[in-house]
Design an enzyme around this catalytic site. Sequence first.
Site, PDB file in Angstrom:
ATOM      1  N   ARG A 157       9.290  -2.994  16.323  1.00  0.00           N
ATOM      2  CA  ARG A 157      10.077  -2.870  15.072  1.00  0.00           C
ATOM      3  C   ARG A 157      11.554  -3.182  15.320  1.00  0.00           C
ATOM      4  NH1 ARG A 157       5.288  -2.090  14.100  1.00  0.00           N
ATOM      5  NH2 ARG A 157       4.407  -0.461  12.762  1.00  0.00           N
ATOM      6  N   CYS A 207       5.529   3.616   6.713  1.00  0.00           N
ATOM      7  CA  CYS A 207       5.718   4.749   7.625  1.00  0.00           C
ATOM      8  C   CYS A 207       7.186   5.166   7.658  1.00  0.00           C
ATOM      9  CB  CYS A 207       5.259   4.384   9.034  1.00  0.00           C
ATOM     10  SG  CYS A 207       3.470   4.414   9.217  1.00  0.00           S
ATOM     11  N   GLU A 253      12.033   4.995  10.596  1.00  0.00           N
ATOM     12  CA  GLU A 253      11.694   3.559  10.552  1.00  0.00           C
ATOM     13  C   GLU A 253      12.339   2.925   9.332  1.00  0.00           C
ATOM     14  OE1 GLU A 253       7.715   2.000  11.387  1.00  0.00           O
ATOM     15  OE2 GLU A 253       7.974   0.646   9.694  1.00  0.00           O
TER      16      GLU A 253
END
Length: 288
Positions: free
Chosen positions: A170, A217, A283
């Site tokens: 990520r 998420c 995130e």
Amino acid sequence: MTLAASLTGAGVERLALSRFTTLGVGGEAEVWTVGDHAQLSEAMSAPYRILGGGSNLVISDAGLSERVIRLGGAFASTDLTAGPESNPERFVSGWVGGGVPLPGLLRKLRTLGFSGLEGTVGVPAQVGGAVWMNAGTRFGEMFDGLYQLEIATPEGVRQLSPSELPWGYRDSAIPRNHIVTRVRLALKRSTPQAVSAKMEEADSARKGQPKMKTPGCAFKNPGGVSAGRLIDEAGLKGCQIGQAMISPQHANFIVNLGGASAEEVHALLTLIRQRVGVKLELEYELWP
Ligand code: FAD
Ligand code: EPU
């Protein structure tokens, strides 16, 4: 409401950002829709944020003071003709705009039998946003299918090879507010059936995810452990503040039951951090 025209013809409107986010939350901002580099450069001449598919954002109900830039026109077009670097095994594409929705691109790649990005199936992003944070799953990530990137920065436009940057879970190391305007893809020539099978395998890992308004998420998985499992073990599934709720299906998803506010989502994030005994890194992004 349409505002005064820009010098270069960019579309400028004051709009509620809730319509552009998968969570369905966000107040108003001046939205600049740009279709070429001249318009983009004008849009970048004052403080701005770049909006992709809005699938990783919790935007304040009070809206934003900065301009919000959206990629349209040439930055939302897809050229899947084979570039000169292609060979019998490898397909190298023409330019694909940063504003192209990733799910539609993946459908085209499946039909053509081009393999490499199957692991990103189900990510409701735009290509530029997905590249910026190297979206993906354990089945693969954006980096796997990249050949060349074009990035607009306040200092100008540059083209680079993905190998010039470090890529991680990520993370792409592309600085914030550097805009991924276009990319070229490098994919393996395969068959529609084989690509489809890989996509189905990656998609089957999503069976436990809620099909509701959500930004995906909330937290990254710390050290490979599922943050969802940790939040679940803390007994927080189904916990609700106002119209925001920790999904009873998957505890790393906060869902909007209808009319949730950004503040309610923030309150749930705080609660999770207080109750889970492991440091969790967010995130998604909170704007501002
Ligand atoms: P936005 O949400 O619009 O923006 C996120 C960040 O990207 C912001 O900082 C923004 O400024 C920046 N950005 C956007 N466009 C550009 C651009 N062109 N150039 C530079 N920066 C840009 N993510 C995963 O990695 N794996 C998953 O499996 C996954 N599943 C999801 C499932 C659901 C149901 C949802 C709602 C989200 C999921 N996500 C997943 C999260 C999300 O889709 C990714 O984070 C995605 O990369 C966000 O891209 P976006 O275009 O929507 O960006
Ligand atoms: N689990 C629980 N309770 C929960 C949720 C999960 O016990 O509430 C357990 C599951 O039973 C499983 C394990 O935790 O044993 C892992 O769960 P899952 O397979 O759902 O994967 P995840 O690690 O929670 C990751 C990504 C998702 C991606 C899926 C599927 C992160 C933070 N999440 O989830 O990405 O879609 O794998 O590939 O890396 C996102 O980044 O926004 C995202 C949705």
